[in-house]
Enzyme design. Sequence first.
Site, mmCIF file in Angstrom:
data_model
loop_
_atom_site.group_PDB
_atom_site.id
_atom_site.type_symbol
_atom_site.label_atom_id
_atom_site.label_comp_id
_atom_site.label_asym_id
_atom_site.label_seq_id
_atom_site.Cartn_x
_atom_site.Cartn_y
_atom_site.Cartn_z
ATOM 1 C CE LYS A 1 2.291 6.701 1.120
ATOM 2 N NZ LYS A 1 1.118 5.994 1.616
ATOM 3 C CG HIS B 1 4.807 5.642 5.000
ATOM 4 N ND1 HIS B 1 5.245 6.738 4.284
ATOM 5 C CD2 HIS B 1 3.477 5.802 5.133
ATOM 6 C CE1 HIS B 1 4.238 7.532 4.013
ATOM 7 N NE2 HIS B 1 3.140 6.988 4.515
ATOM 8 C CB SER C 1 2.701 8.073 7.452
ATOM 9 O OG SER C 1 1.435 8.393 7.985
HETATM 10 C C1 LIG Z 1 -0.314 5.940 1.612
HETATM 11 C C2 LIG Z 1 -0.855 4.889 2.469
HETATM 12 C C3 LIG Z 1 -1.915 4.095 2.047
HETATM 13 C C4 LIG Z 1 -2.630 4.333 0.750
HETATM 14 O O1 LIG Z 1 -1.887 3.914 -0.332
HETATM 15 P P1 LIG Z 1 -2.476 4.154 -1.810
HETATM 16 O O2 LIG Z 1 -1.915 3.036 -2.617
HETATM 17 O O3 LIG Z 1 -2.007 5.500 -2.238
HETATM 18 O O4 LIG Z 1 -3.965 4.076 -1.710
HETATM 19 C C5 LIG Z 1 -2.336 3.074 2.878
HETATM 20 N N1 LIG Z 1 -1.755 2.861 4.077
HETATM 21 C C6 LIG Z 1 -0.738 3.615 4.522
HETATM 22 C C7 LIG Z 1 -0.128 3.328 5.849
HETATM 23 C C8 LIG Z 1 -0.267 4.656 3.738
HETATM 24 O O5 LIG Z 1 0.726 5.428 4.187
#
Ligand SMILES: *Cc1c(COP(=O)(O)O)cnc(C)c1O
Length: 415
Positions: A249, A218, A190
């Site tokens: 996301k 991502h 990310s």
């Molecule tokens: C954003 C993210 C998470 C967390 O996701 P949520 O559903 O908001 O808890 C986990 N792993 C990665 C790689 C992320 O970028």
Amino acid sequence: MAYSDKTRGMYSDILTGLQDAGLFKMERYIHSPQAADIEVEFPSGSSLKKVINICANNYLGLSSHPDVVKAAHEGLDSHGYGMSSVRFICGTQDIHRQLENMVSEFLGTEDTILFPSCMDANAGVFEAVLTKDDVMISDRLVHASIIDGIRLCSAMHDTFKHSDMAHLESKLQLHHDRRLKMVITDGVFSMDGDTAKLDEMAALCEKYDALLFVDESHASGFIGKTGRGTHEKYGVMDKVDIITTTFGKGLGGASGGCVSGRKELVEMCRQKARPYLFSNTIAPPVVAGVIKVLEILSANTELRDKLEKNTEFWRKGLTEAGLVLKDGDTPIVPVMLFNAKLSQDVSRGLYEEGVYAIGFFFPVVPQGQARIRTQISAGHEIHHLEKALDAFTKVGKKYNILGKSKQEIIDMYGM
Ligand SMILES: *Cc1c(COP(=O)(O)O)cnc(C)c1O
């Protein structure tokens, strides 16, 4: 009085220390839905400003897509607001199971289990499927939630240098005598926007009889030709044993996550994963929204194709403007500034020009690698990106960083 003045003083000193070090995080209040154009109150108490958002995880522009909003409304009407229960007591509706089946179909896996978030999926999955006789071998740059999940698991832990396949192979050899070996990585990283070399990792896992775990938060919805993820991009859709991903996301941006993969491993999570057993189920309107998202993304590749075009336009524009970028081809495009204060100044300058993008610096990224992480969306139109490029050019000129190399920027501003 347990919360004495002394205790209060201790905490305010710590918080003041964060402020003095420039590490205090200030939140900006958005008064509109999440989208390409947002209305922001910043600093707190000031009048609203309309700005272009280029730092959301809203990769496919679905966070306030009319069809998704409508589906969530309908889900609210048909299935209610909340379940007041975890899944295994009375928190499972028909739509929860429907969504699990749809995710499996979309990702090309055997089965799927929903979690309240991907953070929870990562917190629960390792301890549910591994024991102290096993080893977890993780890339050194995996997401914080994976690090927490690893901490909660009794298996042995080791790491390999970021995307270094020779180093990974040496670790697989070193731990050959463990009952199970699991290789753990993010699909798309990310902070840098680079992708894991999943084809090489899958080959190593086959050679050394190891499980492969990929966090696709991502990537799900837009990486790969039909948006299935990093495993599609690298042609290894049947070789990943566990995928975790988020619905917070690209897949609509609300909340929720899942573990998807080999059916026995998913069943182990259903029986044993603590965030699944002890935290509330995903709310029905959100489940209905994610179902609609998967319908939209399964019908055609329009959104991920638009995102790819937007990303190409954006990378080309920033490069031609003379900014230093991290290489890559994902919608995460970091503009490198190296110096923490410079990243804050440029972020503020962009905001004045009507562009919302946050500066990241240590400890979120390594010391001396401060940056503005831009994230492109299918919700952006070319006019948004053109305006944002103008803002970067104007602010870049002001700080004299256009056409300058990494070393020249560091010479001017320090690390
Ligand atoms: C954003 C993210 C998470 C967390 O996701 P949520 O559903 O908001 O808890 C986990 N792993 C990665 C790689 C992320 O970028």
